[in-house]
Design a protein around this motif. Sequence first.
Motif, short mmCIF file in Angstrom:
data_model
loop_
_atom_site.label_atom_id
_atom_site.label_comp_id
_atom_site.label_asym_id
_atom_site.label_seq_id
_atom_site.Cartn_x
_atom_site.Cartn_y
_atom_site.Cartn_z
N ILE A 89 1.01 18.03 5.95
CA ILE A 89 0.25 17.49 6.74
C ILE A 89 -0.71 17.57 6.10
N ARG A 90 -1.24 17.42 4.65
CA ARG A 90 -2.87 17.37 3.90
C ARG A 90 -1.96 15.69 3.11
N ARG A 91 -1.06 15.34 3.44
CA ARG A 91 -0.78 13.77 3.09
C ARG A 91 -2.03 12.31 3.17
N ASP A 92 -1.35 11.57 2.78
CA ASP A 92 -2.60 10.68 3.38
C ASP A 92 -1.88 10.08 4.97
N LEU A 93 -0.77 9.72 4.66
CA LEU A 93 -0.18 8.05 5.06
C LEU A 93 1.40 9.05 6.12
N THR A 94 1.59 8.65 7.27
CA THR A 94 2.66 9.29 8.57
C THR A 94 3.17 9.28 7.43
N ILE A 95 3.85 7.92 7.14
CA ILE A 95 5.22 7.41 5.99
C ILE A 95 5.22 7.88 4.92
N ASN A 96 4.23 8.88 4.10
CA ASN A 96 4.66 9.55 3.48
C ASN A 96 4.13 10.83 3.45
N ALA A 97 4.77 11.42 4.44
CA ALA A 97 4.45 12.75 5.06
C ALA A 97 5.41 13.20 5.75
N MET A 98 7.03 12.52 5.28
CA MET A 98 8.10 12.91 5.42
C MET A 98 8.98 13.60 3.98
N ALA A 99 10.07 14.46 4.41
CA ALA A 99 11.04 14.87 3.44
C ALA A 99 12.23 15.08 4.13
N GLU A 100 13.16 15.37 2.89
CA GLU A 100 14.56 15.55 3.65
C GLU A 100 15.54 16.08 2.56
N ASP A 101 16.23 16.60 2.86
CA ASP A 101 17.24 17.94 2.07
C ASP A 101 17.70 17.17 1.16
N ASP A 102 18.85 18.15 0.67
CA ASP A 102 20.18 17.91 -0.57
C ASP A 102 20.99 16.61 0.37
N GLN A 103 21.22 16.99 0.94
CA GLN A 103 21.96 15.88 2.61
C GLN A 103 21.15 14.92 3.42
N GLN A 104 20.00 14.66 3.09
CA GLN A 104 19.29 13.61 3.90
C GLN A 104 18.95 14.15 5.27
N ASN A 105 18.95 15.39 5.41
CA ASN A 105 18.53 16.03 6.59
C ASN A 105 16.88 15.72 6.56
N LEU A 106 16.51 14.36 7.72
CA LEU A 106 15.03 14.53 7.48
C LEU A 106 14.47 15.84 8.53
N THR A 107 12.84 15.65 7.64
CA THR A 107 11.95 16.20 8.32
C THR A 107 10.83 15.37 8.52
N ASP A 108 10.45 15.01 10.35
CA ASP A 108 9.42 14.40 10.04
C ASP A 108 8.11 14.34 10.94
N PRO A 109 7.74 15.11 10.39
CA PRO A 109 6.61 16.20 11.85
C PRO A 109 5.61 15.68 12.28
N TYR A 110 5.08 14.34 11.63
CA TYR A 110 3.42 13.52 11.88
C TYR A 110 4.28 12.34 12.38
N HIS A 111 6.06 11.78 12.66
CA HIS A 111 6.62 10.10 12.74
C HIS A 111 6.50 9.28 12.42
N GLY A 112 6.60 9.86 10.97
CA GLY A 112 6.37 8.72 10.03
C GLY A 112 7.05 7.47 10.10
N GLN A 113 8.44 8.15 11.17
CA GLN A 113 10.06 7.14 10.66
C GLN A 113 9.10 5.84 12.27
N ARG A 114 9.22 6.26 12.93
CA ARG A 114 7.70 5.39 13.81
C ARG A 114 7.25 4.78 13.62
N ASP A 115 6.44 5.22 11.79
CA ASP A 115 5.41 4.19 12.28
C ASP A 115 6.03 3.42 10.54
N LEU A 116 6.96 3.00 10.34
CA LEU A 116 7.82 2.88 9.56
C LEU A 116 8.67 1.58 10.06
N GLU A 117 9.04 1.85 11.58
CA GLU A 117 9.88 0.67 12.48
C GLU A 117 9.02 -0.04 12.97
#
Length: 407
Positions: A89-117
């Motif tokens: 949440i301390r990051r600047d943009l939603t598209i920069n506030a996503m994370a993924e684990d070693d299985q590429q499971n996405l954590t996207d609490p601030y809807h960065g993927q939606r804003d990417l689209e």
Amino acid sequence: MRIYKVGGAVRDRLLGIPVTDIDWVVVGATTEEMLAKGFRPVGADFPVFLHPKSGEEYALARTERKSGRGYGGFTFHASPEVTLEEDLIRRDLTINAMAEDDQQNLTDPYHGQRDLEARLLRHVSPAFAEDPLRVLRVARFAARYAALGFTVAPETLELMRQLSESGELEALTPERSWKEISRALMEDQPQMFIEVLRACGALKVLMPEVDALFGVPQPPAHHPEIDTGAHTLSVLQQAALHKQPLSVRWACLLHDLGKGLTPEEEWPRHIAHEFKGLKLIKAVNERFKAPRDCQELAMLVGEYHTHGHRALELKPSTLLELLQSFDVYRRPQRFEEFIAACEMDARGREGLEQRSYPQADYLRGAATAARTVAVQPLLEKGFKGPELGEAIKRERLKALKAYKDNA
């Protein structure tokens, strides 16, 4: 301990573009645990570590709160209790506030993927307005992703406008500002960086000399686009299209600053704008502590770009003075960059982007003609000291006269 890939690496993978840098965040770990695993600590402000094998950066999950002015005015808190969501949440943009684990499971609490689209650059939280550097960063991302259709969300632009009016931008150090400016100028559409800064009022604060060019007319015969600011953006765009280096792009941005000083009653002519602009170019150079090569080229292009355009008409003596000003004998590359900047200036005009620029080859030929003058025969004739310098100058002038006659 849980490790996640965060930020740009996740964003660019989802966009399907090459990933260059990878940042990692570590949740649930202490500094002691990281050191025990062989990680090497770097950075005094907050716990960042280098991986013992890959050398990539791993940061402990942290929170931050505003504690002073400017980019550095923050207090950070890192502990095993800080969650991934709190870190993001301390990051600047939603598209920069996503994370993924070693299985590429996405954590996207601030809807960065939606804003990417949706192709939107949107801030994560109101805390965005606490860091003035983010104005420059968002403008830089606009330049990077403009070709993909990205725009700045209206509510984010409004926060950037508030930041621009708050006085916080003045607290940015020249080094931090230059880092963002130089990176933005090297993007595919650097003119968008300037456009976004202007749209939120930041250009007027950071580079009032460039902001002053908008609304200033030029003679339509030479400049079909008329507006000096629009012309400057087009020149910058041409520099990017032709893959010019940073020094050329910087010179392109500043080359016409003198036109912002022309009294309205003299519009659309700009007599002696080349010389009037030098003090402004010098001021911008010093404000951002631009590297020496960028500073020197910007000053030379500002003073001599109209010489470049009139190269075919220049007297041999004027041509020689131009070559001497650039020290083409010891620094040929700087003259090449000057020629490139002049060509970008000629092409950065509405409808004239594909025009030929015969001045480029003519100037290169002139430099070659002057360089071919041999010093040894003059030494053998007994010339030395100031007399040698004058003799070399006479021979170079003779060579340039012959070159002009045969061109």
